[in-house]
Design a protein around this motif. Structure first.
Motif, PDB file in Angstrom:
ATOM      1  N   ARG A 347       0.838  -1.214   0.000  1.00  0.00           N
ATOM      2  CA  ARG A 347       0.000   0.000   0.000  1.00  0.00           C
ATOM      3  C   ARG A 347       0.868   1.256   0.000  1.00  0.00           C
ATOM      4  O   ARG A 347       0.569   2.212  -0.709  1.00  0.00           O
ATOM      5  CB  ARG A 347      -0.939  -0.014   1.213  1.00  0.00           C
ATOM      6  N   LEU A 348       1.932   1.251   0.783  1.00  0.00           N
ATOM      7  CA  LEU A 348       2.814   2.419   0.792  1.00  0.00           C
ATOM      8  C   LEU A 348       3.497   2.574  -0.574  1.00  0.00           C
ATOM      9  O   LEU A 348       3.594   3.676  -1.102  1.00  0.00           O
ATOM     10  CB  LEU A 348       3.854   2.308   1.894  1.00  0.00           C
ATOM     11  N   LEU A 349       3.939   1.456  -1.131  1.00  0.00           N
ATOM     12  CA  LEU A 349       4.603   1.506  -2.442  1.00  0.00           C
ATOM     13  C   LEU A 349       3.657   1.930  -3.561  1.00  0.00           C
ATOM     14  O   LEU A 349       4.091   2.425  -4.600  1.00  0.00           O
ATOM     15  CB  LEU A 349       5.198   0.121  -2.769  1.00  0.00           C
ATOM     16  N   SER A 350       2.347   1.764  -3.339  1.00  0.00           N
ATOM     17  CA  SER A 350       1.359   2.124  -4.367  1.00  0.00           C
ATOM     18  C   SER A 350       1.055   3.618  -4.415  1.00  0.00           C
ATOM     19  O   SER A 350       0.486   4.114  -5.393  1.00  0.00           O
ATOM     20  CB  SER A 350       0.049   1.357  -4.108  1.00  0.00           C
ATOM     21  N   LEU A 351       1.428   4.340  -3.348  1.00  0.00           N
ATOM     22  CA  LEU A 351       1.034   5.746  -3.240  1.00  0.00           C
ATOM     23  C   LEU A 351       1.680   6.626  -4.309  1.00  0.00           C
ATOM     24  O   LEU A 351       2.827   6.428  -4.696  1.00  0.00           O
ATOM     25  CB  LEU A 351       1.390   6.289  -1.846  1.00  0.00           C
ATOM     26  N   LYS A 352       0.909   7.618  -4.745  1.00  0.00           N
ATOM     27  CA  LYS A 352       1.379   8.553  -5.775  1.00  0.00           C
ATOM     28  C   LYS A 352       2.154   9.698  -5.109  1.00  0.00           C
ATOM     29  O   LYS A 352       2.049   9.921  -3.896  1.00  0.00           O
ATOM     30  CB  LYS A 352       0.176   9.076  -6.559  1.00  0.00           C
ATOM     31  N   LYS A 360       3.060   7.768   6.722  1.00  0.00           N
ATOM     32  CA  LYS A 360       3.041   7.324   8.116  1.00  0.00           C
ATOM     33  C   LYS A 360       1.712   6.671   8.485  1.00  0.00           C
ATOM     34  O   LYS A 360       1.673   5.601   9.110  1.00  0.00           O
ATOM     35  CB  LYS A 360       3.321   8.497   9.055  1.00  0.00           C
ATOM     36  N   SER A 361       0.621   7.275   8.076  1.00  0.00           N
ATOM     37  CA  SER A 361      -0.705   6.737   8.425  1.00  0.00           C
ATOM     38  C   SER A 361      -0.961   5.385   7.753  1.00  0.00           C
ATOM     39  O   SER A 361      -1.590   4.499   8.344  1.00  0.00           O
ATOM     40  CB  SER A 361      -1.815   7.728   8.043  1.00  0.00           C
ATOM     41  N   VAL A 362      -0.432   5.208   6.532  1.00  0.00           N
ATOM     42  CA  VAL A 362      -0.597   3.919   5.842  1.00  0.00           C
ATOM     43  C   VAL A 362       0.140   2.816   6.602  1.00  0.00           C
ATOM     44  O   VAL A 362      -0.379   1.711   6.770  1.00  0.00           O
ATOM     45  CB  VAL A 362      -0.110   4.011   4.366  1.00  0.00           C
ATOM     46  N   LEU A 363       1.351   3.117   7.090  1.00  0.00           N
ATOM     47  CA  LEU A 363       2.092   2.112   7.866  1.00  0.00           C
ATOM     48  C   LEU A 363       1.379   1.780   9.178  1.00  0.00           C
ATOM     49  O   LEU A 363       1.552   0.690   9.723  1.00  0.00           O
ATOM     50  CB  LEU A 363       3.509   2.596   8.176  1.00  0.00           C
ATOM     51  N   LEU A 364       0.578   2.716   9.655  1.00  0.00           N
ATOM     52  CA  LEU A 364      -0.174   2.487  10.893  1.00  0.00           C
ATOM     53  C   LEU A 364      -1.503   1.784  10.626  1.00  0.00           C
ATOM     54  O   LEU A 364      -2.263   1.506  11.561  1.00  0.00           O
ATOM     55  CB  LEU A 364      -0.408   3.816  11.623  1.00  0.00           C
ATOM     56  N   GLY A 365      -1.802   1.524   9.331  1.00  0.00           N
ATOM     57  CA  GLY A 365      -3.008   0.755   9.009  1.00  0.00           C
ATOM     58  C   GLY A 365      -4.092   1.511   8.279  1.00  0.00           C
ATOM     59  O   GLY A 365      -5.186   0.962   8.061  1.00  0.00           O
ATOM     60  N   ALA A 366      -3.837   2.758   7.890  1.00  0.00           N
ATOM     61  CA  ALA A 366      -4.861   3.544   7.172  1.00  0.00           C
ATOM     62  C   ALA A 366      -5.145   2.911   5.809  1.00  0.00           C
ATOM     63  O   ALA A 366      -4.260   2.342   5.167  1.00  0.00           O
ATOM     64  CB  ALA A 366      -4.389   4.986   6.998  1.00  0.00           C
ATOM     65  N   ALA A 367      -6.399   3.029   5.370  1.00  0.00           N
ATOM     66  CA  ALA A 367      -6.814   2.475   4.076  1.00  0.00           C
ATOM     67  C   ALA A 367      -6.319   3.368   2.942  1.00  0.00           C
ATOM     68  O   ALA A 367      -5.993   4.544   3.138  1.00  0.00           O
ATOM     69  CB  ALA A 367      -8.328   2.361   4.034  1.00  0.00           C
ATOM     70  N   VAL A 368      -6.241   2.790   1.749  1.00  0.00           N
ATOM     71  CA  VAL A 368      -5.923   3.580   0.547  1.00  0.00           C
ATOM     72  C   VAL A 368      -7.149   3.535  -0.364  1.00  0.00           C
ATOM     73  O   VAL A 368      -8.120   2.840  -0.080  1.00  0.00           O
ATOM     74  CB  VAL A 368      -4.683   3.000  -0.183  1.00  0.00           C
ATOM     75  N   SER A 369      -7.104   4.276  -1.464  1.00  0.00           N
ATOM     76  CA  SER A 369      -8.255   4.315  -2.366  1.00  0.00           C
ATOM     77  C   SER A 369      -8.512   2.934  -2.980  1.00  0.00           C
ATOM     78  O   SER A 369      -7.614   2.071  -2.993  1.00  0.00           O
ATOM     79  CB  SER A 369      -8.000   5.327  -3.488  1.00  0.00           C
ATOM     80  N   ARG A 370      -9.701   2.740  -3.502  1.00  0.00           N
ATOM     81  CA  ARG A 370     -10.054   1.453  -4.109  1.00  0.00           C
ATOM     82  C   ARG A 370      -9.104   1.122  -5.258  1.00  0.00           C
ATOM     83  O   ARG A 370      -8.666  -0.023  -5.404  1.00  0.00           O
ATOM     84  CB  ARG A 370     -11.499   1.508  -4.618  1.00  0.00           C
ATOM     85  N   GLU A 371      -8.773   2.144  -6.043  1.00  0.00           N
ATOM     86  CA  GLU A 371      -7.880   1.940  -7.187  1.00  0.00           C
ATOM     87  C   GLU A 371      -6.500   1.468  -6.714  1.00  0.00           C
ATOM     88  O   GLU A 371      -5.910   0.539  -7.271  1.00  0.00           O
ATOM     89  CB  GLU A 371      -7.733   3.258  -7.972  1.00  0.00           C
ATOM     90  N   ARG A 372      -5.968   2.091  -5.645  1.00  0.00           N
ATOM     91  CA  ARG A 372      -4.658   1.717  -5.108  1.00  0.00           C
ATOM     92  C   ARG A 372      -4.713   0.320  -4.445  1.00  0.00           C
ATOM     93  O   ARG A 372      -3.759  -0.436  -4.516  1.00  0.00           O
ATOM     94  CB  ARG A 372      -4.160   2.749  -4.077  1.00  0.00           C
TER      95      ARG A 372
END
Length: 440
Positions: A347-352, A360-372
């Motif tokens: 998920r972190l690697l998918s971020l634009k 930081k929030s993604v590593l803590l478990g935050a969701a990403v968009s459906r596309e990501r």
């Protein structure tokens, strides 16, 4: 008169089943080496009426119960005088040589040297009934040739190579100490304390000792002294689904193994080394547990990179961020699909680029968009397929190498083959999970 399928039918089925099971095990009780071992142990105060040595088709040598062992009862209780520890070594003919040596040798090396010396003494050794039943060779990575190590999963290749290097370092650093033992032998120590001899002793101790903490000796290095060779008890095989309580009982002065669940009559008595995956079991003990619930398939950084976009200008920074936060190790696939750590890293690697503030929030478990999230599932599937393809190639090569291989090499190839087959089973389950997620 019995009804069809009644008692007579059950008796016949039970008899057929017992006959079928007996084909897969051969009693070793009457073999000379086990007769001598049991007689020797009896002289030391141990007599096991409830466990007999048997060769099982799936695990090899082990111990079978010839009476029911109830839950919480002792499977085996081995008196202290049967245990081979550093205390045994320091009280032996080798003790003074170890005590005089500086810097002090490690507990592991002291035990290795004693085993090598006692094996050399043959029947003159007090410990010969035990040493004679120890395996002559092992299937730990330190025994594997480079062409077999190349067929291990990539995540394990590095650790296997490190094990071989660490062993080589131990051997080279111990040569002077080996020479100091020359007065004990008529044969040159260079011929006794060879690399092969040390490798055998090193594996015997690392794969067969029970964990037992000892008081720190002034004559040994500061490394933890936690080893005890336990004759007969060390024939118990590992099963990840069995629960036992094991340890040295200071009241009875015995090393005891108690069964949590109990064990039926005429079944193999088993022990549990801990919640280890198959990679660790192969690395430390030289075997693989079929259907191991703790097993996973590791995704190394080299494999991870196949799903990454090299055009991503933030890629190096992302990988550094993951590494600094300890997210580039223990990335795995299990029977239930990709691990949380792997999906979080993806998920972190998918971020634009514009989502830099979300790292930081993604590593803590935050969701990403459906596309990501779809990109992550697709990437995980890509990784899974890559690992499956790697397994297929390795299994084909292993099959080729098995043709005409001698017995020790064949055993090594079979262990690596078992690991690859277990990984393939996990990856097939993972693929189904990911395809279902992809279709949602």
């Amino acid at each position: 008169m019995n009804k069809p399928g009644g008692r007579a039918g059950r008796r016949a089925r039970k008899k057929r089943r017992k006959k079928h099971e007996d084909v897969y095990k051969v009693t070793l009780t009457h073999e000379a080496q086990f007769v001598l071992l049991r007689r020797w142990l009896k002289q030391k105060g141990f007599s096991s009426q409830s466990l007999i040595p048997v060769s099982f088709h799936d695990t090899g040598r082990g111990l079978m119960t010839n009476q029911t062992i109830k839950a919480k009862n002792c499977v085996i209780s081995l008196p202290e005088k049967c245990l081979l520890t550093t205390e045994t070594v320091l009280k032996s003919y080798m003790g003074d040589y170890i005590k005089r040596w500086h810097p002090p040798v490690s507990p592991l090396l002291a035990l290795c040297c004693f085993l090598i010396a006692e094996r050399h003494r043959g029947d003159a050794s007090e410990w010969s009934p035990y040493i004679n039943i120890l395996p002559k060779t092992y299937t730990c990575p330190v025994y594997l040739s480079d062409d077999i190590i190349d067929l291990l999963p990539r995540s394990l290749q590095k650790k296997a190579t490190e094990q071989k290097e660490q062993f080589q370092e131990l051997y080279c650093s111990s040569l002077m100490f080996f020479r100091s033992l020359q007065p004990l032998f008529t044969q040159p120590t260079e011929e006794l304390f060879t690399q092969d001899a040390l490798r055998w002793a090193w594996c015997s101790i690392n794969t067969r000792t029970v964990y037992m903490e000892h008081d720190q000796s002034d004559y040994l290095s500061r490394e933890k002294d936690i080893y005890a060779l336990a004759p007969y008890l060390d024939l118990l095989n590992h099963c990840p689904n069995v629960q036992v309580e094991a340890g040295f009982n200071k009241q009875t002065r015995c090393y005891e193994v108690k069964s949590v669940q109990g064990c039926k009559k005429f079944q193999q008595a088993l022990i549990n080394y801990g919640p280890h995956d198959n990679n660790r079991l192969l690395l430390e003990y030289g075997f693989v547990a079929s259907g191991n619930p703790h097993s996973v398939v590791y995704v190394d950084i080299g494999t991870l990179k196949i799903c990454l976009d090299e055009k991503d200008k933030q890629l190096t920074q992302k990988l550094l961020y993951l590494r600094d936060n300890d997210f580039l190790r223990n990335l795995t696939f299990g029977m239930d699909g990709p691990s949380w750590r792997l999906m979080t890293a993806l998920r972190l690697l998918s971020l634009k680029p514009e989502q830099y503030s979300c790292w930081k929030s993604v590593l803590l478990g935050a969701a990403v968009s459906r596309e990501r999230e779809e990109w992550c599932i697709h990437s995980a599937l890509k990784l899974c397929n890559n690992l499956k393809d790697d397994n297929v190639k390795a299994l084909e090569r292993l099959s080729q190498l098995k043709q005409g291989a001698n017995l020790p090499r064949l055993e090594q190839l079979c262990v690596v083959e078992s690991l690859r087959q277990e990984e393939q089973r996990i990856l097939e389950h993972t693929r189904v999970v990911l395809q279902n997620l992809w279709g949602q």
